[in-house]
Design an enzyme around this catalytic site. Structure first.
Site, PDB file in Angstrom:
ATOM      1  N   ASP A  25       0.804  -1.235   0.000  1.00  4.43           N
ATOM      2  CA  ASP A  25       0.000   0.000   0.000  1.00  4.43           C
ATOM      3  C   ASP A  25       0.832   1.279   0.000  1.00  4.43           C
ATOM      4  O   ASP A  25       0.404   2.319   0.483  1.00  4.43           O
ATOM      5  CB  ASP A  25      -1.015   0.007   1.153  1.00  4.43           C
ATOM      6  N   ASP A  60       1.996   6.031   2.556  1.00  7.78           N
ATOM      7  CA  ASP A  60       1.314   4.774   2.835  1.00  7.78           C
ATOM      8  C   ASP A  60      -0.176   5.074   2.716  1.00  7.78           C
ATOM      9  O   ASP A  60      -0.711   5.861   3.498  1.00  7.78           O
ATOM     10  CB  ASP A  60       1.680   4.319   4.255  1.00  7.78           C
ATOM     11  N   LYS A 115       7.369   4.633  18.200  1.00  7.59           N
ATOM     12  CA  LYS A 115       6.663   5.811  18.720  1.00  7.59           C
ATOM     13  C   LYS A 115       7.463   6.569  19.790  1.00  7.59           C
ATOM     14  O   LYS A 115       7.059   6.638  20.961  1.00  7.59           O
ATOM     15  CB  LYS A 115       5.298   5.408  19.283  1.00  7.59           C
TER      16      LYS A 115
HETATM   17  P1  GTP Z   1      -5.022  -3.022   7.866  1.00  5.87           P
HETATM   18  O1  GTP Z   1      -5.907  -4.213   8.132  1.00  5.87           O
HETATM   19  O2  GTP Z   1      -5.798  -1.840   7.420  1.00  5.87           O
HETATM   20  O3  GTP Z   1      -4.071  -2.742   8.994  1.00  5.87           O
HETATM   21  O4  GTP Z   1      -4.120  -3.369   6.587  1.00  5.87           O
HETATM   22  P2  GTP Z   1      -3.064  -4.553   6.360  1.00  5.87           P
HETATM   23  O5  GTP Z   1      -3.602  -5.818   6.894  1.00  5.87           O
HETATM   24  O6  GTP Z   1      -2.718  -4.503   4.918  1.00  5.87           O
HETATM   25  O7  GTP Z   1      -1.852  -4.208   7.305  1.00  5.87           O
HETATM   26  P3  GTP Z   1      -0.513  -3.454   7.107  1.00  5.87           P
HETATM   27  O8  GTP Z   1      -0.727  -2.221   6.313  1.00  5.87           O
HETATM   28  O9  GTP Z   1       0.112  -3.321   8.432  1.00  5.87           O
HETATM   29  O10 GTP Z   1       0.367  -4.505   6.287  1.00  5.87           O
HETATM   30  C1  GTP Z   1       1.570  -4.129   5.657  1.00  5.87           C
HETATM   31  C2  GTP Z   1       1.737  -4.964   4.400  1.00  5.87           C
HETATM   32  O11 GTP Z   1       1.895  -6.337   4.737  1.00  5.87           O
HETATM   33  C3  GTP Z   1       0.536  -4.877   3.475  1.00  5.87           C
HETATM   34  O12 GTP Z   1       1.045  -4.870   2.159  1.00  5.87           O
HETATM   35  C4  GTP Z   1      -0.232  -6.154   3.765  1.00  5.87           C
HETATM   36  O13 GTP Z   1      -0.936  -6.641   2.638  1.00  5.87           O
HETATM   37  C5  GTP Z   1       0.888  -7.121   4.146  1.00  5.87           C
HETATM   38  N1  GTP Z   1       0.499  -8.128   5.125  1.00  5.87           N
HETATM   39  C6  GTP Z   1       0.061  -7.899   6.399  1.00  5.87           C
HETATM   40  N2  GTP Z   1      -0.172  -9.074   7.016  1.00  5.87           N
HETATM   41  C7  GTP Z   1       0.121 -10.052   6.111  1.00  5.87           C
HETATM   42  C8  GTP Z   1       0.092 -11.504   6.154  1.00  5.87           C
HETATM   43  O14 GTP Z   1      -0.250 -12.123   7.164  1.00  5.87           O
HETATM   44  N3  GTP Z   1       0.474 -12.161   5.024  1.00  5.87           N
HETATM   45  C9  GTP Z   1       0.885 -11.513   3.898  1.00  5.87           C
HETATM   46  N4  GTP Z   1       1.222 -12.233   2.822  1.00  5.87           N
HETATM   47  N5  GTP Z   1       0.929 -10.158   3.812  1.00  5.87           N
HETATM   48  C10 GTP Z   1       0.561  -9.448   4.921  1.00  5.87           C
END
Ligand code: GTP
Length: 368
Positions: A115, A223, A167
Site C-alpha cells: 500500500d 502509505d 513511537k
Molecule cells: P489493515 O488491516 O488496514 O491494517 O491493513 P493490512 O492488513 O494490509 O496491514 P498493514 O498495512 O500493516 O500490512 C503491511 C503490508 O503487509 C501490506 O502490504 C499487507 O498486505 C501485508 N500483510 C500484512 N499481514 C500479512 C500476512 O499475514 N500475510 C501476507 N502475505 N501479507 C501481509
C-alpha cells in the site's frame, strides 16, 4: 540484472480501507485509475525484475484476474504464494524459499508492502545494496511527526542501522521505514514458517548483527492504507505527474479544470462543472452541470447529478449521487451506494449497496 525477483506482501485484510476493501482486496483497489499494486509492478519491471511473487492469504483468484493483463503488458511473470494462515510480514518469505532461489540462488530480491505509493527508486536501492555488501537494505522516508511511527536510527554517512525506536516520546530522528526493502537470500534461513513480523522481529536482529542498512528515499512517498492518507497520496502522485514533463500530458486541462486532475477518457464531464485541484475520475463516470469536485477520487461508473459539491472524499464504484448533495471530511462510499438529493455527509463510511436519504453529520458514522 536478469532474473531479479520481487515479493509484494498482499496478504493483509486492509481493514482500515473499509468499506472499499469489502468489495475488492486492497492491492487492486483503483488508485488514480490503476490497481494500486500495478504502480509497484511497473516500477519493478522497468529495472529488469522478471518475476513478481505476490504473498497472499485470501481471495487470490480475484487478484490474479485483475493483474493478468499486466503480465504480458509489462513482460513480467506474476506468481502467487498462498498462506493457509496469515504469516505476517516475514513468515510468507519462508514459504517461497525455493521460488526465490530458483535460477538465481545468490541474487538479492526486493520485498514491498503493497500500500505504498512513491517514485520507487529501485535501481538506486539495488546499487546502494550492492555497494555496502551486507544482508539487507530498507528504504526510509522523512516525516514531520515521528512520534506516531517506528523511527529508524542509523549512521547518516554509511547508512548502517543502529536501532528502531517505536513511537518515540523524545526526538531520536525523523526517518521511518518506507516499506520497501531488498535482501540477500541468506536472510531466508533466519525466518521460520510461522507468523513473524519483519519490522518487530527480523529487522532488530539484523541491525544488532550489523547486517541492515538504510537508504533515504527522495521524492514523494505515502502509505495509502487509510482514507485520509489515500487522499494525501493521490495529491502527491498527481503533483508528481504535473511536475514531470513526460507525464504532464496524461492530466486533464480545460476552462473548467484546476490542475492537477486526472480524468479517464471514457468519463463524461459537463463543461459547466468545476473540477480540481487533486481529483481523479474513473472510467464511465458522468458528472452533470454545476458540480464542484475537489481533492477527491471517483472510481469507475460514478454518476454525480447537477450542483453537487464533493471534497476530500472517496467515491467507490457504481455510486449514484443525487442533486445538491454535499460531501466532505474523508467520506468514503463503498460500491454501489446511492445518495438522495440534498443530503449532507460529513465523513461517514457507507457500506456497499446502501441507499442514503437523510444527512449524516457525525464524522465517525459507519452506515451498515
Ligand atoms: P489493515 O488491516 O488496514 O491494517 O491493513 P493490512 O492488513 O494490509 O496491514 P498493514 O498495512 O500493516 O500490512 C503491511 C503490508 O503487509 C501490506 O502490504 C499487507 O498486505 C501485508 N500483510 C500484512 N499481514 C500479512 C500476512 O499475514 N500475510 C501476507 N502475505 N501479507 C501481509
Amino acid at each position: 540484472m536478469s532474473n531479479l525477483k520481487a515479493v509484494i506482501l498482499v496478504g493483509g485484510y486492509g481493514t482500515r480501507l473499509r468499506p472499499l476493501t469489502l468489495s475488492q482486496p486492497k492491492p487492486i483497489i483503483p488508485f488514480c485509475n490503476k490497481p494500486l499494486v500495478v504502480y509497484q509492478i511497473e516500477a519493478l519491471a522497468k529495472i529488469g525484475v522478471t518475476t513478481v511473487v505476490l504473498a497472499i492469504s485470501y481471495k487470490p483468484e480475484e487478484m490474479a484476474k485483475a493483474l493478468e493483463p499486466y503480465e504480458s503488458k509489462l513482460s513480467v511473470k506474476i506468481k502467487y504464494s498462498r498462506e493457509s494462515i496469515p504469516l505476517g510480514t516475514a513468515g510468507p518469505l519462508s514459504l517461497m524459499k525455493k521460488l526465490l532461489q530458483e535460477d538465481s540462488p545468490d541474487s538479492p530480491f526486493f520485498v514491498l508492502n503493497s500500500d505504498i505509493v512513491s517514485e520507487f527508486p529501485f535501481s538506486d536501492l539495488l546499487k546502494f545494496h550492492y555497494a555496502h555488501g551486507k544482508e539487507g537494505t530498507i528504504m526510509v522516508t522523512t516525516v514531520t511527526n515521528p512520534s506516531k511511527y517506528g523511527v529508524v536510527v542509523y549512521d547518516q554517512n554509511s547508512g548502517k542501522i543502529d536501532k528502531f525506536v517505536e513511537k518515540p516520546k523524545n526526538y531520536v530522528g525523523n526517518k521511518i521505514n518506507a516499506g520497501l526493502y531488498i535482501f540477500n537470500p541468506s536472510i531466508l534461513s533466519q525466518i521460520e514458517v510461522r507468523p513473524t513480523s519483519l519490522e518487530k522481529e527480523i529487522f532488530p536482529a539484523m541491525a544488532a548483527s550489523g547486517q541492515l542498512y538504510a537508504m533515504e528515499l527522495h521524492g514523494f512517498w505515502m502509505d495509502v492504507g487509510q482514507p485520509k492518507d489515500y487522499l494525501i497520496g493521490m495529491s502527491k502522485y498527481l503533483s508528481h505527474l504535473q511536475e514531470n514533463d513526460q507525464e504532464v500530458q496524461t492530466l486533464a486541462s480545460g476552462p473548467n479544470i484546476i490542475g492537477p486532475v486526472l480524468i479517464h477518457p471514457s468519463a463524461k464531464i459537463s463543461p459547466d462543472s468545476l473540477i480540481g485541484p487533486y481529483v481523479s475520475i474513473g472510467p464511465e463516470c458522468f458528472i452533470e452541470t454545476g458540480v464542484r469536485l475537489k481533492h477527491c477520487t471517483l472510481m469507475n461508473n460514478v454518476h454525480v447529478e447537477a450542483h453537487s459539491w464533493i471534497k476530500s472524499s472517496i467515491i467507490g464504484w457504481h455510486c449514484h449521487i443525487g442533486k445538491w448533495v454535499r460531501m466532505d471530511n474523508a467520506t468514503v462510499l463503498g460500491m454501489d451506494v446511492s445518495i438522495h438529493d440534498e443530503v449532507f455527509i460529513n465523513g461517514a463510511k457507507v457500506l456497499p449497496h446502501k441507499c442514503i436519504s437523510e444527512s449524516i453529520i457525525d464524522p465517525n458514522a459507519i452506515i451498515m
